[in-house]
Structure formats: structure tokens, C-alpha cells
Design a protein around this motif. Structure first.
Motif, PDB file in Angstrom:
ATOM      1  N   LEU A  58       5.475  -6.174   5.693  1.00 13.62           N
ATOM      2  CA  LEU A  58       6.752  -5.524   5.401  1.00 13.62           C
ATOM      3  C   LEU A  58       7.276  -4.761   6.609  1.00 13.62           C
ATOM      4  O   LEU A  58       8.478  -4.691   6.831  1.00 13.62           O
ATOM      5  N   LEU A  99       4.837  -3.323  -4.355  1.00 13.88           N
ATOM      6  CA  LEU A  99       4.444  -3.825  -3.039  1.00 13.88           C
ATOM      7  C   LEU A  99       4.635  -2.735  -1.981  1.00 13.88           C
ATOM      8  O   LEU A  99       3.734  -2.450  -1.196  1.00 13.88           O
ATOM      9  N   LEU A 100       5.790  -2.115  -1.981  1.00 12.36           N
ATOM     10  CA  LEU A 100       6.066  -1.057  -0.999  1.00 12.36           C
ATOM     11  C   LEU A 100       5.126   0.128  -1.197  1.00 12.36           C
ATOM     12  O   LEU A 100       4.665   0.738  -0.230  1.00 12.36           O
ATOM     13  N   ALA A 146       2.158   0.067  -2.164  1.00 10.79           N
ATOM     14  CA  ALA A 146       0.786  -0.248  -1.754  1.00 10.79           C
ATOM     15  C   ALA A 146       0.595  -0.167  -0.250  1.00 10.79           C
ATOM     16  O   ALA A 146      -0.532  -0.139   0.231  1.00 10.79           O
ATOM     17  N   VAL A 147       1.678  -0.141   0.504  1.00  7.46           N
ATOM     18  CA  VAL A 147       1.555  -0.102   1.966  1.00  7.46           C
ATOM     19  C   VAL A 147       1.043   1.266   2.399  1.00  7.46           C
ATOM     20  O   VAL A 147       1.582   2.278   1.987  1.00  7.46           O
ATOM     21  N   PRO A 148      -0.033   1.275   3.195  1.00 13.12           N
ATOM     22  CA  PRO A 148      -0.503   2.574   3.677  1.00 13.12           C
ATOM     23  C   PRO A 148       0.534   3.197   4.609  1.00 13.12           C
ATOM     24  O   PRO A 148       1.083   2.516   5.469  1.00 13.12           O
ATOM     25  N   ARG A 149       0.811   4.478   4.414  1.00 15.21           N
ATOM     26  CA  ARG A 149       1.852   5.136   5.194  1.00 15.21           C
ATOM     27  C   ARG A 149       1.253   6.089   6.212  1.00 15.21           C
ATOM     28  O   ARG A 149       0.202   6.667   5.990  1.00 15.21           O
ATOM     29  N   MET A 175      -0.921   6.421   0.146  1.00 13.72           N
ATOM     30  CA  MET A 175      -1.195   5.005  -0.056  1.00 13.72           C
ATOM     31  C   MET A 175      -1.350   4.795  -1.541  1.00 13.72           C
ATOM     32  O   MET A 175      -2.114   5.488  -2.198  1.00 13.72           O
ATOM     33  N   GLY A 176      -0.591   3.825  -2.063  1.00 10.60           N
ATOM     34  CA  GLY A 176      -0.626   3.568  -3.494  1.00 10.60           C
ATOM     35  C   GLY A 176      -1.933   2.921  -3.924  1.00 10.60           C
ATOM     36  O   GLY A 176      -2.829   2.692  -3.127  1.00 10.60           O
ATOM     37  N   GLY A 206      -2.090  -0.064  -5.418  1.00 11.54           N
ATOM     38  CA  GLY A 206      -1.964  -1.514  -5.537  1.00 11.54           C
ATOM     39  C   GLY A 206      -1.419  -1.906  -6.891  1.00 11.54           C
ATOM     40  O   GLY A 206      -1.140  -1.069  -7.736  1.00 11.54           O
TER      41      GLY A 206
END
Lengths: 341, 302, 340
Positions: free
Chosen positions: C225, C264-265, C267-270, C275-276, C278
């Protein structure tokens, strides 16, 4: 004293040529690294290909012999252990590989794969082992009855990685190397695996060494980060310090290249620094500071002096001439001048 | 191998599904299926030759000059040879000889070649180097030439032909297994096993060899045809099976002097060899499609 | 925006594949448009159908695939109706593909120069190019393209074999190979994701510049992403063989309309340290997909209607299209034509 300690670890691979295997040079994969990992903590080794992070992890596990230096586990030096003593230590140190598609033998069933470490170390009776395999599958959140007798290829990537984790847990280890544990997985699966790994760490008091090139991921899983470049650690600090105040020019460039998905994140990374060229081959490491040919902040002397890791803040070390008191440490302002986008 | 307390039938179901999938991939190619058909037919003929043959006695030293070199007819569907023997019956018994000879030769080649390849590939060192250099010397000589030399040195008969071919064939298996072991050794599951503390024997036999079987099986299948061809060649030259044995090569040698007038005496045994080599080749290619994990086109998604 | 219509327009594309398990419905009514000079990203996870979509555009579907519905119009001509010969004239010339893996997509036995000149000579030729002379103009053209993709010392690189180049240089050569035929549409499959971040960043920015100055259109196929955000103007999110959401890149990262895009967004580590967890469950079974909405079994907002009626891709807000029952059409009058 950490659970795992590496002191001045060096790993050189000889380059041989011709029929007589004449030694014509060496690949300096790891060139003098000190690390200490506290029990229950997570240390992340970060770097690009050729940085030596994977080799270092294998030397720590003694999957590769060190050229020189010492590695100790729980206060005991393991670099010199004989095979018998090493087998006992191996039970407590495990590794989970990057790609679960290739780290599981395609011709073995899941129960055989997870039972393998128990068989190798002759743990328990067949009945006990079978129960243990079931337990381990439950622990990594796979329903054991469904998965026991399947082959790896009928599992999804995330399920395979769970099996690999279950195998690593079989002997109740204290230390696990996670070699790019989620880079072959999709983000939604990655998040689930990371959640699992965190829970396991908390419940079992595990110590992790994570190898990764994904800085956003590392930001979320590690306590301490060590950035490697061509076989050396160029900067090490606690997560907040490293991301909040990166010191080494290479770290700054790496952080600036992270693809982000939100404006809040974009605000956190340094101004865009585009590095020229690529990481050189570890077979021909540049003189002085290995990073100097690509460095946008290089000054007179960078090609001659090999900088040592010096303290640049609380628990924060960097190896750059700019911070080396011997060279006046002029300091680094605003991320450099040349090569900026 | 699975203990009793596991839920009954589970592993069996999984295995049946695996076979089902393999069969699905296999039958995607009609040539593979044709190859399997030919091979099954030949093996069937070999096993049931005494039942199938219209004149079983004609397989040996039977002579009936009254009926020599008769063209194909209802009584002798493929005609008769110069001694008046039924060619179809002799060909059916010939299948027996060819198939069993091939199985024995390849059995020896595999039994010798695999351990040597495993030692050379996994343990390497001086012993490994020695094994591979010897193998290379053997590989530098065409198998038929090597077999010719060996049979010339021994007495020409079927057993010696078998020994000669096996002698020329094992190095191919050593080379194959050596290459497989070298690449499988670098696989991550092997490193994983080492990391768990597994010893070399365990790694060689539990991790590496099971993954080399499919390649070996494909090679064996392809070689079945070629061994038959080689054996027939030796017999044709008079260095293998001797008359009156009903061997395809011998039959061609006997029938060839009557060409082209009495064409059936040499043509049908020749066709049998041709079909056999073709059949095993097609089957081998089909097995390659089944086992080649890199062909992922039959999977959905991605 | 463009009176002559999009450069590429995929309508209602449906593809089935014969597998051991049965008929897999891998693409189900995919709709996608790329306008001239636009960069579009097709984003999704493993098995969502994004690669199959790219293969369908290039006419490179595997033999067990069957197109059951729809059309792929390139400059008004339906690629699915063209003969293999006509496709041959389009593939590699008007539509070019940059392959994913720089270590395997180059032929190791030919030099960079040989591979480039081969493509140039093949332009407009029907037969193989063996024995055709390499004129100074052809050579000049190749060197130009190498300079364009910023290969230092193009003269030197021209005579080198792929193994003698670094990963980043090989990736640049692959881009040069795709560009040398002067295509109008470039398809990039996971470009740069096999490279280190610093090199990836470098190449993506350079390509973005090339595309802007050259007026090219690009379709990025990616699971990353962050990369999609960096390079594209518009993003399609794909799930389970369908387009879940389409929006301008700048907007979708601020707010996602489809629950899958949200998951999806998340779950992306920030870098912000969040970080969600999943998304629950796994991708749908393509042989027996969920009856209506394919995301329904994993959706935290699922409703009764989601199992009964397939949500259509509608314009829920200006320039934002989504296939979800949570969002109705903007005009509430059924689906209008897609406006890029």
C-alpha cells in the motif's frame, strides 16, 4: 548482562579461485559486532541486503562458525562448545525462517514436522509427543485435529508460518531468532502473526532477535534496534530514540525512504534523502567508513578513518565521524546538504 | 506408521486426496494418458504372455518349416518367421524379457547410484570427489559403447548383457542424486533441521532423500524405454540374448535378412521397441508435470 | 477529463479456471479504467486476482483459464476479440510489461545491449531478428533509453551481461526493455518490491518522473500500500476477484469506504507505533465463493442483505466508487458510467 551477548563477532567467507582453491580475498559479511539482548526483550537487526544481518544471526545460533569473537548464551560461551554440549544449548535457541513455504519439508506431514525437534532430542514417549504436538498447534491457534495430517502445501502462508513457530516452540526455548518472519506474507496475515508472536513472548517470557528490512514493522515490534551496513552496526538505540532522533546519515536515509500510508507518518520521517548508488558488495568494502561513497554528509577524512560506535545519547550509539570526539564532532544539521531531493 | 489413538481414517483421507490431485494434473495432457496406456498394455502383455499368446510353444526352439515366413493371417495375426514360429506369440514373450531386464538393470543402477550420489553430495570431501571423478569417467563413454565393451569381454548371453548395461547405467543415477542433494542441501528446511540439532544421517534420509524421489522416479520411467532399446541393440548385434530366445532385438536380427519381401518378420518387433520407448517417454513426461512443483498454473487465484 | 474515453477499459471481466477442486471463479465482473497519462494502482493481497487481471490484459492467461464474460478495450478495440497475431502487434509495443523479479526476468546469456537491440529490431518485424544488422541508429536509440532510466555509463552497461549488474541496475534495464518499444500503457507487476528500500524508493521516484514527462499510462499491480500511495493517481482495491473500492490515491488513505479496505489499511504497521490485528478469516474459496458479497464472511459490519444480494460497484461519493451495501449510489439512480 543480557541473555544473549555477542562480542566483537567477525565472520569472513573466503573467496577461492580455480582448481586449487587458492584464496583470493574474503567477503567481510560480519566485521566486528557487539550486541546484547536482554531477557524478555526484542532486538531488531535492520539493514539492506549484504548488510550481514542474516549471517550475524546464524553465527549467534552457531549455524555458522564465527571467524573470531565470542557469543554467549545465558552467561555461557557457545562459540567453543563441542557438538554434544551444543545440542543441549540448541534446545533453548530456535529460529523461524522468512519463507514458511521453504522452511517446512514438503514431503512431511504437519504432525511429523512439529514432532521433529522432540524426536531429535529424544523427548517423551510417542504418546506424550503426540499430545505435545496437539498442544503446540493449539498454542499457535491452529485447530489440531484439522491440521495434524495435512501437508504444508495445502496450508495458507500464514498457517504455514504458525506451524514453523509451533516447531520452534516444541522444546520450550528461551530465545528465538525471527528471520524476516512476515515478509513473505500479506499485511492482514502479517498483523495476525505479529499479534501471536507478541502474545507468545509475553506468556512464555521469550527473547527475540528480529531480522527485518521493514522499518515500519520494526517500529512496532522491537524494543531496541541495531542498524547494520556492510557487516557493521552503524547505529543502535531504543526504538523511540532511533525513530525520533536518528543520528547516522545512513539511518536517516533509510528512514526517509520508508513508504508510508498516512500523512501523520510522512510527518515523522526525515526530509527525503535519495542515496546515490547501491550498497557495495561485502567482498570489496570501501576504505574508512564503509558508507562514505554514498554519504551525503561526508567530510574530509571519511575515506580514511573507520569510525567507532560512540555514545550520542542515553542508550544511543552511532558510528560516524561527525560524532567522534577525536574529530571535533561538528554535529549533523538538518539531514545534510547534497543529494537531497 | 501412525499410532492407533489418532482419529481413524484421517491420514488415509489426506493421502487419497493427494493421489486424486496428482491424477488430475496427470490427465490434463492426453499424451501422458496415452503413454500410461501403452505402458500398462506392455506390462500386461509381459505378465500374461503365456495366456495371451496364441502359440506359447513358439517362444522357444520350436521349428515348423512347413509354415515358415507366412504373411499375417487369422492363424498368425502378425505372420510367422523363418522357422515357422508365430511372431505375435514371440513378441509377447519378448515383452517379458525386455520389461524384466529393464527392471533389474534399473534396480541395480538405483541401488548403486543413489547411495554413492548421496555420499558424494552430502558428505563431499575426498571420498565424494573420488566418487564423482569415477562417475565422470563412466559418463564420458556412451552407455552403448561401454556395454558393448563389457559384453565383448564376457560370454554373450542375456545375463551378461544385463550386467553390462547396469555397469554403464549407474553413473547417471549417481550424477542425478548428487545434483539433487547439492541443491536440496541449501533448502531452508534442511537448515531448519540442522538448527533443531538433527544429525547428518537424519538430514540425509529424512529431509533430503524423500524430496529427491520424484526426480529419480521420473528418470527411472524415462530410462525404462532406453534400457530396453539398448538391450535390444546388443541382442541385435549378437551380444545379448541368443537365438532362439524370443527377444525383440534378436527377432529383428533374424528377420532383417528377409526384408523387404517378408517385411513382417523384422517390422513388428521393431514397432514393439518403438512403442515401448515412446510409451515410457510420454509417461515420464507426464510424471514430470505431476511432480514439478514449479508448475503452478493449475492453481486458482494469485 | 478525456473526451475520447479511457485508454484501457475493462468491463465486467469474468474468468474461471479449471482446477482439481472444480471451477474456480477467480475474476467476477472486474471493472477498471485507465486514462491517458494516468497512473493507476491495482492493490490487493495474494490470491485476490490482480495478477490474473494483468495477464488477461496481455493475453497471457494459463491454458486452464476461460474468459466467461466482459471485454478489455484498448483504444476502443476489444483485446479479447483479437487474433493471436493482432495481439502480438500490441503486446510489447503498445502495451509493455515490467516484470517483477530483476534477477530472473533477464536472459542471462545475452548482453544488455543485445536484449535491447533485439526489441528495437523486432519492432514492426514479423519474423525473428536473427542476423539483422544493428545499425548505429538502433544502437543510439538503445543508449538513449539506458540514459533515460539513469544507468550510469550506458556505453559500458550496453556490453555487460545481467549477472554483472546489481539488482537495482537490472531493474532499470527491465524498465528500459519495457520503454524501448515506446508503449502507451505500461504494466508494472510488483515493481521494486524485490529490491532494498533505498533502491526501491529511488527507482519508483525516477519512474514516476519518466511517466509524467513521457505522457505514459501505468497500471501498477502491487500488494504494498505504501508503494501504491507513492506512485499512483488512482487506486483500485481488489478482493476475492472483484473490485471492492476505487478512489483517488490521496483520498483513500485518509478514509476508506469498503470494510476490506479499512481492515487492510488498519493492518499496516505504522511509524506512529500502531498496528492493527489483521482481518479475521482467510481469502474466499473460489470454487464455492460466498453467494453474494465475497467479503461477507470476514466483514465486521455484515448484514442480512450481504448474503442475499451482490453489492455492485457504485459511485458513493464524487469520484469514489465502492461495492458495499453500507454505501448507496450518490445519485441513487443505479450505476452511472465510471468517471476517472
Amino acid at each position: 548482562m543480557g541473555l544473549v551477548e555477542a562480542e566483537a563477532v567477525v565472520k569472513h567467507f573466503p573467496i577461492t579461485k580455480g582448481f586449487l582453491r587458492r584464496r583470493v580475498g574474503e567477503v567481510k559479511a560480519v566485521d566486528g559486532v557487539n550486541l546484547s539482548i536482554k531477557e524478555g526483550a526484542t532486538l531488531a537487526l535492520v539493514g539492506e541486503s549484504g548488510s550481514g544481518k542474516t549471517t550475524l544471526a546464524r553465527v549467534i545460533l552457531r549455524l555458522l562458525p564465527a571467524t573470531s569473537g565470542r557469543v554467549s548464551f545465558d552467561g555461557r560461551e557457545i562459540t567453543t562448545l563441542d557438538d554434544g554440549a551444543l545440542r543441549a544449548v540448541r534446545q533453548k535457541m530456535q529460529i523461524v525462517f522468512q519463507n514458511p513455504a521453504s522452511s517446512l519439508n514438503p514431503r512431511r506431514r504437519i504432525n511429523e514436522i512439529i514432532e521433529e525437534p522432540l524426536l531429535i532430542h529424544r523427548v517423551g514417549t510417542p504418546g506424550e509427543r503426540r499430545r505435545r504436538v496437539g498442544e503446540l498447534l493449539e498454542r499457535v491457534e491452529l485447530p489440531s485435529q484439522d491440521f495434524m495430517f495435512r501437508y504444508p502445501h495445502s496450508l495458507s502462508g500464514g498457517q504455514r508460518q504458525r506451524v514453523a513457530i509451533a516447531r520452534a516452540l516444541a522444546l520450550d526455548p528461551r530465545f528465538i531468532v525471527l528471520d524476516e518472519p512476515t515478509s513473505a506474507l500479506d499485511v492482514s496475515v502479517q498483523a495476525k502473526i505479529i499479534t501471536l508472536l507478541r502474545r507468545l513472548q509475553r506468556d512464555m517470557g521469550l527473547t527475540y532477535l528480529v531480522i527485518s528490512h521493514d522499518l515500519s514493522l520494526v517500529r512496532n515490534v522491537a524494543d531496541v534496534i541495531a542498524v547494520m551496513y556492510l557487516g557493521r552496526v552503524v547505529e543502535t538505540a531504543a526504538v523511540a530514540a532511533l525513530f525520533g532522533d536518528p543520528k547516522h546519515p545512513y539511518t536517516r536515509a533509510l528512514l526517509s525512504a520508508i513508504p508510508t500510508v498516512s500523512d501523520e507518518e510522512s510527518a515523522l520521517i526525515p526530509e527525503k534523502i535519495t542515496l546515490g548508488g547501491e550498497i557495495p558488495s561485502p567482498a570489496s568494502v570501501p576504505s574508512g567508513c564503509a558508507f562514505h561513497p554514498r554519504c551525503y554528509a561526508r567530510i574530509e577524512g571519511c575515506d580514511r578513518v573507520t569510525p567507532e560506535l560512540v555514545r550520542v545519547g542515553p542508550d544511543h550509539h552511532a558510528s560516524c565521524i561527525l560524532y567522534d570526539p577525536a574529530h571535533g564532532a561538528p554535529g549533523l544539521h538538518g539531514g545534510g546538504s547534497s543529494g537531497m531531493d | 506408521m501412525i499410532a492407533e489413538s489418532h482419529p481413524a481414517g484421517e491420514p488415509t483421507v489426506a493421502r487419497a486426496q493427494e493421489w486424486g490431485k496428482m491424477w488430475f494434473r496427470f490427465r490434463q495432457s492426453s499424451l501422458s494418458v496415452a503413454g500410461l496406456g501403452i505402458v500398462v498394455a506392455i506390462v500386461f502383455c509381459a505378465v500374461f504372455a503365456p495366456v495371451l499368446a496364441p502359440h506359447p510353444r513358439h517362444a522357444g526352439s520350436f521349428v515348423d518349416f512347413e509354415n515358415s515366413l507366412r504373411p499375417p493371417s487369422l492363424k498368425n495375426p502378425l505372420g510367422t518367421d523363418d522357422a515357422g514360429r508365430d511372431i505375435l506369440s514371440r513378441m509377447l514373450f519378448g515383452a517379458r524379457i525386455s520389461v524384466s531386464l529393464s527392471v533389474i538393470v534399473l534396480g541395480i543402477a538405483v541401488a548403486v547410484g543413489i547411495p554413492l550420489g548421496l555420499i558424494a553430495g552430502y558428505w563431499g570431501g575426498r571420498l565424494g570427489d573420488a566418487i564423482m571423478r569415477v562417475t565422470d569417467v563412466f559418463l564420458a563413454v556412451p552407455p552403448i559403447a561401454l556395454a558393448l565393451a563389457v559384453t565383448a569381454a564376457l560370454r554373450p548371453n542375456l545375463t551378461n548383457a544385463m550386467i553390462a548395461i547396469a555397469f554403464a547405467w549407474w553413473p547417471w543415477y549417481t550424477r542425478l542424486v548428487y545434483g539433487q542433494v547439492l541443491s536440496l542441501k541449501e533448502e531452508q528446511f534442511v537448515e531448519a533441521s540442522r538448527g533443531l540439532g538433527a544429525g547428518p544421517l537424519r538430514i540425509a534420509f529424512r529431509e533430503i532423500l524423500p524430496n529427491a524421489w520424484s526426480t529419480i522416479l521420473i528418470k527411472v520411467t524415462l530410462d525404462m524405454g532406453f534400457v530396453i532399446l539398448t538391450a535390444s541393440g546388443l541382442s541385435f548385434l549378437g551380444l545379448g540374448a541368443q537365438p532362439p530366445t524370443a527377444e525383440w532385438g534378436t527377432m529383428i536380427a533374424e528377420g532383417r535378412i528377409y526384408l523387404p519381401g517378408y517385411w513382417w518378420a523384422a517390422t513388428f518387433p521393431g514397432l514393439a521397441i518403438f512403442m515401448t520407448v515412446l510409451g515410457f517417454n510420454l509417461l515420464g513426461d507426464g510424471l514430470r508435470d505431476v511432480f514439478d512443483v514449479h508448475i503452478e498454473q493449475w492453481q486458482a487465484g494469485s | 477529463m478525456n473526451p475520447t474515453g479511457p485508454l484501457l477499459a475493462i468491463q465486467d471481466l469474468g474468468i474461471h479456471m479449471r482446477t482439481y477442486e472444480g471451477r474456480a471463479r477467480v475474476l467476477n465482473g472486474v471493472r477498471l479504467a485507465i486514462h491517458e497519462g494516468e497512473t493507476v494502482a491495482l492493490v490487493g493481497e495474494t490470491g485476490c486476482g490482480k495478477s490474473i487481471t494483468a495477464k488477461a490484459i496481455l493475453g497471457l492467461l494459463p491454458p486452464n483459464a476461460e474468459i466467461v464474460s466482459g471485454s478489455i478495450a484498448f483504444k476502443g478495440r476489444d483485446l479479447l476479440r483479437l487474433s493471436e497475431e493482432e495481439l502480438h502487434g500490441i503486446r510489447g509495443r503498445q502495451i509493455a510489461m515490467i516484470f517483477q523479479d530483476p534477477s530472473t526476468a533477464l536472459n542471462p546469456v545475452f548482453t544488455v545491449g543485445e536484449q535491447l537491440t533485439d526489441v528495437v529490431l523486432w519492432q514492426g518485424a514479423r519474423s525473428a531478428t536473427i542476423g539483422r544488422r544493428v545499425t548505429p541508429e538502433v544502437r543510439q536509440r538503445c543508449l538513449e533509453i539506458l540514459r533515460l532510466v539513469r544507468i550510469p555509463d550506458p556505453e559500458g552497461a550496453f556490453g555487460r551481461y545481467p549477472v554483472e549488474l546489481s539488482g537495482g541496475m537490472r531493474q532499470r534495464v527491465l524498465i528500459a526493455l519495457a520503454l524501448v518499444g515506446r508503449p502507451e500503457l505500461l504494466i508494472a507487476d510488483e515493481l521494486g518490491t524485490a529490491l532494498d528500500v533505498s533502491v526501491q524508493d529511488q527507482i519508483l521516484l525516477e519512474l514516476r518522473e519518466l511517466v509524467r514527462t513521457g505522457g505514459l499510462s501505468v497500471l501498477y499491480i502491487t500488494h504494498n500500500l505504501g508503494v501504491a500511495r507513492l506512485v499512483s493517481d488512482r487506486i483500485y482495491v481488489m478482493y476475492g476477484g472483484e473490485i471492492a473500492e476505487m478512489a483517488p490515491a490521496a483520498e483513500i488513505f485518509r478514509r476508506q469506504l469498503h470494510p476490506y479496505s479499512q481492515g487492510l489499511l488498519a493492518a499496516v504497521p505504522r511509524l506512529t507505533g500502531t498496528m492493527g490485528e489483521g482481518i479475521e478469516g482467510r481469502i474466499p474459496d473460489y470454487v464455492n465463493p460466498p453467494p453474494a458479497c465475497r467479503f461477507e464472511p470476514r466483514c465486521p459490519f455484515r448484514m442480512e442483505v450481504c448474503r442475499l444480494q451482490r453489492p455492485l460497484l457504485v459511485e458513493a461519493e464524487r469520484d469514489r466508487w465502492v461495492a458495499c451495501h453500507l454505501h448507496g449510489s450518490r445519485e441513487d439512480s443505479g450505476s452511472g458510467e465510471e468517471s476517472g
